[in-house]
Design a protein around this motif. Structure first.
Motif, PDB file in Angstrom:
ATOM      1  N   GLU A   1       0.840  -1.205   0.000  1.00  0.00           N
ATOM      2  CA  GLU A   1       0.000   0.000   0.000  1.00  0.00           C
ATOM      3  C   GLU A   1       0.872   1.250   0.000  1.00  0.00           C
ATOM      4  O   GLU A   1       1.888   1.313   0.695  1.00  0.00           O
ATOM      5  CB  GLU A   1      -0.921   0.006   1.223  1.00  0.00           C
ATOM      6  N   ILE A   2       0.461   2.216  -0.790  1.00  0.00           N
ATOM      7  CA  ILE A   2       1.150   3.507  -0.862  1.00  0.00           C
ATOM      8  C   ILE A   2       0.078   4.590  -0.834  1.00  0.00           C
ATOM      9  O   ILE A   2      -0.920   4.501  -1.562  1.00  0.00           O
ATOM     10  CB  ILE A   2       1.986   3.636  -2.151  1.00  0.00           C
ATOM     11  N   ARG A   3       0.291   5.614  -0.033  1.00  0.00           N
ATOM     12  CA  ARG A   3      -0.697   6.682   0.103  1.00  0.00           C
ATOM     13  C   ARG A   3      -0.096   8.040  -0.272  1.00  0.00           C
ATOM     14  O   ARG A   3       1.073   8.296   0.009  1.00  0.00           O
ATOM     15  CB  ARG A   3      -1.237   6.748   1.533  1.00  0.00           C
ATOM     16  N   GLY A   4      -0.927   8.864  -0.900  1.00  0.00           N
ATOM     17  CA  GLY A   4      -0.518  10.220  -1.239  1.00  0.00           C
ATOM     18  C   GLY A   4      -0.075  10.349  -2.684  1.00  0.00           C
ATOM     19  O   GLY A   4       0.555   9.459  -3.251  1.00  0.00           O
ATOM     20  N   ALA A   5      -0.426  11.485  -3.300  1.00  0.00           N
ATOM     21  CA  ALA A   5      -0.166  11.701  -4.721  1.00  0.00           C
ATOM     22  C   ALA A   5       1.323  11.647  -5.055  1.00  0.00           C
ATOM     23  O   ALA A   5       1.725  11.048  -6.054  1.00  0.00           O
ATOM     24  CB  ALA A   5      -0.768  13.031  -5.164  1.00  0.00           C
ATOM     25  N   ALA A   6       2.158  12.281  -4.231  1.00  0.00           N
ATOM     26  CA  ALA A   6       3.589  12.322  -4.536  1.00  0.00           C
ATOM     27  C   ALA A   6       4.203  10.930  -4.525  1.00  0.00           C
ATOM     28  O   ALA A   6       4.986  10.568  -5.417  1.00  0.00           O
ATOM     29  CB  ALA A   6       4.305  13.228  -3.536  1.00  0.00           C
ATOM     30  N   ALA A   7       3.843  10.118  -3.529  1.00  0.00           N
ATOM     31  CA  ALA A   7       4.407   8.777  -3.421  1.00  0.00           C
ATOM     32  C   ALA A   7       3.942   7.883  -4.566  1.00  0.00           C
ATOM     33  O   ALA A   7       4.728   7.120  -5.143  1.00  0.00           O
ATOM     34  CB  ALA A   7       4.029   8.155  -2.076  1.00  0.00           C
ATOM     35  N   VAL A   8       2.662   7.996  -4.930  1.00  0.00           N
ATOM     36  CA  VAL A   8       2.138   7.178  -6.024  1.00  0.00           C
ATOM     37  C   VAL A   8       2.719   7.635  -7.357  1.00  0.00           C
ATOM     38  O   VAL A   8       3.068   6.814  -8.218  1.00  0.00           O
ATOM     39  CB  VAL A   8       0.596   7.225  -6.045  1.00  0.00           C
ATOM     40  N   ALA A   9       2.834   8.938  -7.562  1.00  0.00           N
ATOM     41  CA  ALA A   9       3.433   9.455  -8.794  1.00  0.00           C
ATOM     42  C   ALA A   9       4.863   8.962  -8.943  1.00  0.00           C
ATOM     43  O   ALA A   9       5.310   8.623 -10.050  1.00  0.00           O
ATOM     44  CB  ALA A   9       3.384  10.985  -8.800  1.00  0.00           C
ATOM     45  N   ASP A  10       5.586   8.896  -7.840  1.00  0.00           N
ATOM     46  CA  ASP A  10       6.970   8.430  -7.876  1.00  0.00           C
ATOM     47  C   ASP A  10       7.049   6.967  -8.305  1.00  0.00           C
ATOM     48  O   ASP A  10       7.975   6.564  -9.014  1.00  0.00           O
ATOM     49  CB  ASP A  10       7.618   8.613  -6.505  1.00  0.00           C
ATOM     50  N   VAL A  11       6.061   6.174  -7.885  1.00  0.00           N
ATOM     51  CA  VAL A  11       6.017   4.758  -8.266  1.00  0.00           C
ATOM     52  C   VAL A  11       5.840   4.608  -9.778  1.00  0.00           C
ATOM     53  O   VAL A  11       6.465   3.763 -10.416  1.00  0.00           O
ATOM     54  CB  VAL A  11       4.872   4.034  -7.524  1.00  0.00           C
ATOM     55  N   PHE A  12       4.978   5.447 -10.367  1.00  0.00           N
ATOM     56  CA  PHE A  12       4.651   5.292 -11.784  1.00  0.00           C
ATOM     57  C   PHE A  12       5.603   6.068 -12.704  1.00  0.00           C
ATOM     58  O   PHE A  12       5.580   5.856 -13.918  1.00  0.00           O
ATOM     59  CB  PHE A  12       3.199   5.728 -12.042  1.00  0.00           C
ATOM     60  N   LYS A  13       6.401   6.943 -12.178  1.00  0.00           N
ATOM     61  CA  LYS A  13       7.294   7.757 -13.014  1.00  0.00           C
ATOM     62  C   LYS A  13       8.255   6.851 -13.785  1.00  0.00           C
ATOM     63  O   LYS A  13       8.982   6.051 -13.219  1.00  0.00           O
ATOM     64  CB  LYS A  13       8.079   8.741 -12.143  1.00  0.00           C
ATOM     65  N   GLY A  14       8.253   7.002 -15.113  1.00  0.00           N
ATOM     66  CA  GLY A  14       9.125   6.217 -15.967  1.00  0.00           C
ATOM     67  C   GLY A  14       8.673   4.796 -16.193  1.00  0.00           C
ATOM     68  O   GLY A  14       9.395   3.994 -16.804  1.00  0.00           O
ATOM     69  N   ARG A  15       7.482   4.441 -15.739  1.00  0.00           N
ATOM     70  CA  ARG A  15       6.961   3.085 -15.886  1.00  0.00           C
ATOM     71  C   ARG A  15       5.901   3.049 -16.987  1.00  0.00           C
ATOM     72  O   ARG A  15       5.883   3.876 -17.876  1.00  0.00           O
ATOM     73  CB  ARG A  15       6.362   2.622 -14.548  1.00  0.00           C
TER      74      ARG A  15
END
Length: 285
Positions: free
Chosen positions: A214-228
């Motif tokens: 689980e990951i919460r918050g826009a910044a953390a989720v955006a970081d997960v998807f960046k470059g993916r």
């Protein structure tokens, strides 16, 4: 009486019913013939000595065959210009096809073509042929309650009730923009499409691939998807907008999205093969 001859006679007695089920499922006379023939082949290869209700057994088999054909039709993307158009039925060698078509109605068949395969099967078998949800559930790989929901969703569509997410075009645009920003590593772009309180969740199979539970918050989720999202494509999963991750020609991960307003508020990654196999997935072009 020879067993094969006995089965052949029983099959012929059930043929009109099997054709009726197949026509409502497929809307194509040529595919109806293929489905009924495949049902006969499966009967001839099976041990039915313990089958108490052969008619019910045959209905289940032809439904499975039709479901496979519908899913294959979608995976081949045979309808690039729009949904499959039901074939008008001519009076052929069976003598009852014209009557069968009239009993269904062209308008209903057109609506049925808009349903996901599992929705169509649940609706056709239950609402048109009174098959209990307990028997429908194993065909679509769902619980009886989930099969009931499939039929209910199909019934609303058939009766003209708008789907839960009528603004499909807007949602599709959001998903396409999200994939583009992800591929290009556009962190700010991703951030702008995510709700500040967005929650990302992953099943155990996705976690084994390296994801956090689980990951919460826009910044953390955006970081997960960046470059993916290099292998991600927009898709409909059980009629709802989602991402489908295709690797080696196979569907490996389904990412279900909840869109609230113009932002993504929840992301659920499913990599469990058994669960994915129970979804109705249609790639969007």
């Amino acid at each position: 009486m020879d067993e094969k001859k006995f089965l052949a006679e029983k099959f012929e007695a059930n043929r009109p019913h099997l054709r009726a089920v197949a026509y409502r499922m497929l809307g194509s006379t040529s595919e109806v013939d293929d489905a009924v023939q495949e049902t006969w082949l499966r009967l001839s290869r099976s041990d039915t000595s313990a089958v108490e209700n052969l008619g019910g057994w045959l209905t289940t088999v032809v439904a499975r065959v039709c479901l496979d054909m519908l899913r294959s039709r979608k995976s081949r993307r045979e309808e690039p210009m729009g949904p499959h158009v039901p074939e008008p039925v001519a009076d052929d060698q069976h003598g009852r096809d014209e009557e069968m078509a009239d009993s269904v109605g062209a308008a209903l068949l057109v609506v049925l073509e808009t349903l996901a395969p599992a929705e169509r099967l649940a609706f056709v078998l239950h609402d048109m042929f009174a098959v209990p949800f307990e028997e429908i559930a194993p065909i679509v790989g769902r619980t009886p309650a989930a099969a009931r929901q499939l039929a209910s969703r199909a019934r609303r569509r058939v009766q003209g009730t708008p789907p839960p997410d009528p603004d499909f075009g807007r949602q599709k645009s959001i998903v396409e923009a999200f994939i583009k920003a992800s591929r290009e590593g556009d962190f700010e772009g991703l951030l702008g499409m995510l709700d500040p309180d967005v929650v990302f969740r992953a099943d155990s199979a996705a976690q084994r691939l390296g994801s956090f539970a689980e990951i919460r918050g826009a910044a953390a989720v955006a970081d997960v998807f960046k470059g993916r999202a290099q292998a991600a494509k927009p898709a409909l999963v059980d009629g709802a907008i989602a991402l489908a991750v295709i690797l080696g020609g196979q569907l490996r991960i389904v990412v279900r999205l909840t869109i609230s307003g113009d932002r993504i508020s929840a992301v659920d990654a499913v990599a469990d093969a058994e669960r994915i196999g129970q979804f109705d997935v249609s790639l969007l072009t």
